[in-house]
Design an enzyme around this catalytic site. Sequence first.
Site, PDB file in Angstrom:
ATOM      1  CG  ASP A   1     -28.722 -91.148 -22.741  1.00 14.55           C
ATOM      2  OD1 ASP A   1     -28.283 -89.985 -22.624  1.00 14.55           O
ATOM      3  OD2 ASP A   1     -28.369 -91.923 -23.635  1.00 14.55           O
ATOM      4  CD  GLU A   2     -24.207 -88.248 -21.364  1.00 11.59           C
ATOM      5  OE1 GLU A   2     -23.020 -88.349 -21.017  1.00 11.59           O
ATOM      6  OE2 GLU A   2     -24.560 -87.469 -22.229  1.00 11.59           O
TER       7      GLU A   2
ATOM      8  CG  ASP B   1     -23.992 -92.745 -22.530  1.00 14.82           C
ATOM      9  OD1 ASP B   1     -25.224 -92.518 -22.517  1.00 14.82           O
ATOM     10  OD2 ASP B   1     -23.228 -92.318 -23.412  1.00 14.82           O
TER      11      ASP B   1
HETATM   12 MG   LIG Z   1     -26.523 -92.705 -24.425  1.00 19.15          MG
END
Ligand SMILES: [Mg+2]
Length: 414
Positions: free
Chosen positions: A124-125, A29
């Site tokens: 974003d992960e 993450d």
């Molecule tokens: Mg994040």
Amino acid sequence: MPELARFRAKHGPLEERAAEAAASILHVDMDAFFVSVELLERPELRGRPVVVGGQKDQRGVVTAASYEARKYGVHSAMPLRTAGRLCPHAIFLDGHHEKYGKWSDRVASILVKFSPVVEMVSIDEAYLDLAGTERLHGPPLAAADKLLRTIKESTGLPCSGGLATTRLTAKVASDQAKPSGLVWVPPGGEARFLAPLPVRKIPGIGEVTERALRALGLETVEQLAAVPQEKLERIFGQWGEALYRKARGGDSYEFVIDAEPKSISHNHTFGEDTNDGNEMTTTLSHLSQKACKRLREAGLAARTLTLTIRYTGFETHTRAKTLAEPTQLDADIYAVFQGLFREHRDTRRKVRLLGVSLSGFTHGNNQLDLLEAERREKLARLTKAADRLRDRFGFGKVQFGGSLSAEDLNKRED
Ligand SMILES: [Mg+2]
């Protein structure tokens, strides 16, 4: 490897070989991703409270906040104006989503070098399965550490990771690792790792479930894990089974969507646009009952009921009603939709689509509690019996009549 030292301090000695054999799910993450990308071009803002999403006097919401801004209570999805009040000296930046997409692709291109099994779950992960990659990158823990360092060095963007046996535990671990850390939960250590955390840390447990659990005196995962499965199912319906599993670090493969619902909706588009009042009320009754069945299966009661009417030409009207008390009863919910329909339908126009939506959830059958005990039991029994029949014979076969009221249900049971 400072991250490993941090992990060891948290969990004590490890039986490394066994652990590394099985804990291969890595959740990566990016830390405050949008902010971090903006800071690549504005390094002078590092260490200051930064809010991305727009200016503090604008409408709209925060899309990301730096850790320094979060200390003031600023978080994503909060109105910009609220953020401006909480942290007036923060630097407010407009968002640049195309730019974030490009950086996300760069991160993804690094991830795929570490495993053939990469699943980006948002911009974003990602989850990676590091099983079977030992020959290239070493055991999962070493590979995870190398991966996070590679992302940091080649993009300049900070990130965190969680390595565990399940996706759920890995996700919680990466959250605990922030910022710029790696937390490894060895096989068998899931329950111990999760135990002290507040229940809200478990993916899928939102505000509604948190509130319901608090009402039962359950605030930590340890307390939740101590409740028998049957009891959770009695209170939460099918969601109770998921809670039982989650409290132990288990997840279904699709745990991302295995979360408390925000709304339950059903729509129907007519084969031909219609102004046949009977056809429409029958459809409305059907949609309402379908939504109610799902509501009960989730162990929820709803307060806000929203009716959607789409006319020929796609003009769409929605009308909502919020009840004084949440309900999960077919008869009550249908009566509200029927009222909204009568009141707001433009009888001069043909209708293309009808939709019902339930939201404003609370857990449990609060409303049944308000009814007098005997009647309540009958209603609950009948509703359950109908749900069972529907499971066996399909939904269309078992419906309450369109005009059925709670009293009628009572009579029919007798
Ligand atoms: Mg994040």
